[in-house]
Structure formats: structure tokens, C-alpha cells
Write an enzyme that holds these catalytic residues in place. Structure first.
Site, PDB file in Angstrom:
ATOM      1  N   HIS A   1      -0.433   5.820 -11.441  1.00 20.46           N
ATOM      2  CA  HIS A   1       0.874   5.188 -10.152  1.00 20.46           C
ATOM      3  C   HIS A   1      -0.314   3.260  -9.938  1.00 20.46           C
ATOM      4  O   HIS A   1       0.151   2.169 -10.103  1.00 20.46           O
ATOM      5  CB  HIS A   1       1.588   5.443  -9.353  1.00 20.46           C
ATOM      6  CG  HIS A   1       1.868   4.700  -8.095  1.00 20.46           C
ATOM      7  ND1 HIS A   1       3.625   5.580  -8.360  1.00 20.46           N
ATOM      8  CD2 HIS A   1       1.943   3.716  -7.212  1.00 20.46           C
ATOM      9  CE1 HIS A   1       4.219   3.926  -7.229  1.00 20.46           C
ATOM     10  NE2 HIS A   1       2.737   3.684  -5.996  1.00 20.46           N
ATOM     11  N   GLU A   2      -1.076   3.680  -9.066  1.00 27.77           N
ATOM     12  CA  GLU A   2      -2.112   3.010  -8.553  1.00 27.77           C
ATOM     13  C   GLU A   2      -2.406   1.803  -9.654  1.00 27.77           C
ATOM     14  O   GLU A   2      -3.077   0.721  -9.060  1.00 27.77           O
ATOM     15  CB  GLU A   2      -3.102   3.256  -7.638  1.00 27.77           C
ATOM     16  CG  GLU A   2      -2.527   4.081  -6.349  1.00 27.77           C
ATOM     17  CD  GLU A   2      -1.448   4.028  -5.415  1.00 27.77           C
ATOM     18  OE1 GLU A   2      -1.425   2.485  -5.715  1.00 27.77           O
ATOM     19  OE2 GLU A   2      -0.665   4.488  -4.788  1.00 27.77           O
TER      20      GLU A   2
END
Length: 429
Positions: free
Chosen positions: A24-25
Site C-alpha cells: 500500500h505504501e
């Protein structure tokens, strides 16, 4: 062994959740760097730093608790030089946010600030994180359905009944008055594979059952494959009462044609698009849960304090997901069945991360997208009127709202943690 399997299941979910957060990051980090935004930190997890390494201008690290993550970008909000005139806690929060935002711009080339990006690039950066979760869910569902396959009945015969017993009978052996089952009388054997029934080719056992149920008392030609050789038989279904399940799950007793054979169950790889269909279905289910979240949380609280059984489709915390994973891993089932359940669970977690992060409220990704869109609307309206380009939207004014969202998220997390510990959802019901 059961305890060890339970622990392994929990660890698999913890690692899977950490990887989901990391991806996600990365979904935020890659486009941010590609667009020239200065990023000082990339962190997976919350709490104390377990490991970190400085590479170029960015510190990469892992924190103790795998329940979150973030990247630090210069100038997430447009700088506001003026001081707030109002007094009070909320005004102080807004001013503190402005001061903290200014600190991220100290010693930074202003052209590399996030707020300087065109609106579409800001949206790409903020949607990159949820998109990675959606992509991971799609991959996992595709592996589950098209790689591992799903258990389903096949056209291969698993067992043949010697007689026709009354519906609902608990007898395990045929009685003297029980008539021979049509499949047994026709000469069907376990291991035979159905090719056609009544002159109609069948690709599934359900297709064969439908023909048999619709033709009680009618002789039907039966073509089977036995030890590599095609064999022709004739079967005459008898009229018998049997319990039939409808698509909505209801079970009714009806008089239908009956043969007395059961199908073997095997894993069958599904078409490649099945994973995408499952992803879309998951999005709909999770979106429905999010829309009804206040009601579902209230129900969870009532169930927690009254001891009632919780809704198995209700919201879960990380503890609940880990507990389910442990139960799956410790279940007495074939290893492939347990692996399939774990893959499906991780896919569902990523669907939840995708949908939840799209909520248009700060500090969630959807909130930053909403700010960028508002900025774009303001600029477009100014161009239409021939007015000067307006100042960037002052997102720091929404800091009190963001704080309220954080408080609500903490409260929700505490409630679900308590419910998953003292009144958990179990795969055993």
C-alpha cells in the site's frame, strides 16, 4: 500440533497484513518519487522502530506493530502563512497543523512539495496505495480460483446406492422391502465418468441430476467412461421424495426422479476471469458493510455485552482476522483446503483496506483525494470566469475533522478488539 498450527495461521496473517501495508505504501511512494516529490520516510507498522536504513533522501524502516504505515512527503498541505484569529482548542489544532506542515518544507525545494503537483498527479499518488491493495486482492483471488481451484462436484461417480431409501431415513443398510436403486440396477460403478444422459452431453453433475430429476419412470440412455472405454447403459429414474436446495439456500422436499448415485468432489480450476468477478463481489460486500458501519458496530456492541452470537459477516479487527486464520490453520481438513481459506482471507483483508481508505475524510487517502478534487474545481471555475488562479485549498482547516475521524477509528478498533477477544466470530459457528 493443533496449537502449533493455530500459531502458524496467526503468523501467516500477520505477515500477510504487513506485506499488504508495505505494498500500500509503495503504491504511494513510487508515483510520489516519479513525480519528484521529496519523501523523507517510508515506514511499515506503528510504534517503535525495529529496523531502518537511509537510502538517498528516504529512510526506509519497519515498526513493531503491523497495523499501519506511512510515507512522509514534503508539503502535504499548501502552506498558510496567516495565523488563526480564533481561540480555543480547535484553532490551536489548526495552527499546530500549519506549523508542522511548514516544518516539512524547511530546506526543501518548493517545486518538490506535494501540494505543487497538478491535481491529477496528487490523485494518482493518493490512489496508488488503495490500488495496490485492490491489485493484490485480484491476484490472490485469481490464485485461489484459477490456480488452486475450487472444490466442486464432478461427473465422476463417487458412490452408488444399492437401494432407494425413504427421504430422511437414518438407516445405513438396505432393508428387504427397499427397491434397488436405478443406478445400481443399471450397472453404474464408482469411478465411472458421466458423458451423456438421455442423449444430452453433460459437463457437470448438476446437469445430469437435472435431467434425471425431470424424467421419473422414463428409460434414459447413459454413456459413461470406464477405465478408458466408453460404456452404454440404460437407467430408469424412480419417483421419490428428496430434499432440494434452491439458489437462495432454502431447502424443500419434492417428488423428483431419483437414481441413487453421488458425485466425487475435486478441485477444479476456474476460468481466469473468476478472480476478477470475486474481487468485484467482494467490493460490493465490503462497501455494504462500510455504509452500514454505525449500525453494525452498534449490533457488535450489543452482542458483546449480551453474549449473543455475532453476525459472521460483521466487521472484524486484526485480532479477529488473526483468530480466524488460526482456526483455519488448526482445522481438521486437507492442507490445500486450509491454504485456500487463508488465501481467501488475505484477499478479503485487502478488499477491506481498499474500500476503507477511499472514504473521503482526512486522514484517509480518500480525504486527500477530495481535497485535490476541490482544488481542481476551484481552479477550473476561476478559469471559466477569467479570474486569477485561486490559492491552493487550505486543508489544515479540516484538521479537527481528521482528529475526530482518528478518535472514532480508535474507538471502533477498541470495540472490535474487545468483541474479537470476548465474543469472537468462529468458523465453527
Amino acid at each position: 500440533m493443533a496449537v502449533l498450527a493455530f500459531v502458524i495461521g496467526v503468523l501467516v496473517v500477520v505477515i500477510g497484513l504487513a506485506l499488504s501495508i508495505a505494498l500500500h505504501e509503495i503504491g504511494h511512494l513510487v508515483p510520489a518519487k516519479r513525480f519528484g516529490v521529496q519523501t523523507s520516510r517510508y515506514m511499515v507498522g506503528l510504534g517503535p522502530v525495529v529496523w531502518s536504513k537511509q537510502i538517498g533522501e528516504t529512510e526506509y524502516g519497519v515498526k513493531l506493530l503491523p497495523i499501519g504505515g506511512y510515507i512522509s512527503m514534503a508539503g502535504m498541505y499548501a502552506p498558510v502563512r496567516k495565523k488563526t484569529r480564533a481561540r480555543g482548542v480547535l484553532a490551536t489544532l489548526v495552527q499546530d497543523a500549519r506549523d508542522a506542515n511548514h516544518e516539512t518544507l524547511v530546506g526543501v525545494d518548493d517545486s518538490r512539495a506535494f501540494y505543487r503537483l497538478p491535481v491529477w498527479k496528487r490523485i494518482v499518488v493518493m490512489l496508488g496505495g488503495p490500488f495496490m491493495n485492490l491489485l493484490l486482492a485480484l491476484v490472490l483471488f485469481t490464485v485461489l480460483y484459477s490456480g488452486i481451484g475450487m472444490n466442486q462436484t464432478t461427473t465422476t461417480i463417487e458412490a452408488v446406492s444399492e437401494c432407494v431409501m425413504p427421504a430422511g431415513s437414518a438407516a445405513t443398510e438396505c432393508g428387504e422391502d427397499d427397491p434397488p436403486a436405478p443406478a445400481y440396477a443399471a450397472g453404474l460403478r464408482p469411478g465411472d465418468r458421466l458423458l451423456s444422459v438421455g442423449g444430452t452431453d453433460v459437463a457437470t453433475f448438476a446437469e445430469a441430476s437435472k435431467i434425471i430429476q425431470a424424467n421419473p419412470g422414463e428409460p434414459l440412455s447413459l454413456e459413461v467412461m470406464r477405465d478408458g472405454v466408453e460404456v452404454d447403459l440404460t437407467i430408469t429414474p424412480v419417483l421419490a421424495e428428496r430434499e432440494l436446495a434452491a439458489e437462495d439456500g432454502t431447502v424443500t422436499t419434492q417428488e423428483v426422479g431419483f437414481a441413487g448415485m453421488t458425485a466425487a468432489v475435486a478441485r477444479v480450476q476456474q476460468p481466469i476471469w473468476t478472480g476478477a468477478e470475486a474481487t468485484v463481489d467482494g467490493l460490493g460486500r465490503v462497501a455494504g458493510i462500510i455504509l452500514q458501519l454505525p449500525v453494525r458496530l452498534w449490533d457488535t456492541a450489543v452482542d458483546l455485552f449480551t453474549g449473543q452470537e455475532r453476525d459472521p459477516d460483521g466487521p472484524l479487527s486484526v485480532v479477529g482476522v488473526g483468530r480466524l486464520a488460526g482456526e483455519v490453520a488448526a482445522a481438521e481438513a486437507p492442507i490445500l483446503d486450509r491454504v485456500s481459506a487463508m488465501v481467501g482471507l488475505l484477499a478479503s483483508v485487502n478488499i477491506a483496506l481498499f474500500v476503507f481508505n477511499l472514504i473521503p475524510l482526512l486522514p484517509l487517502d480518500g480525504g486527500h483525494v477530495a481535497i485535490a478534487l476541490w482544488d481542481g474545481i476551484k481552479r477550473a471555475w476561476a478559469r471559466l470566469r477569467g479570474a486569477p488562479e485561486p490559492a491552493p485549498a487550505d486543508a489544515t482547516r479540516f484538521v479537527p475533522v481528521a482528529l475526530l475521524v482518528v478518535v472514532l477509528m480508535i474507538g471502533m478498533g477498541a470495540l472490535l478488539f474487545a468483541a474479537d477477544i470476548f465474543n469472537p466470530i468462529s468458523i465453527a459457528g
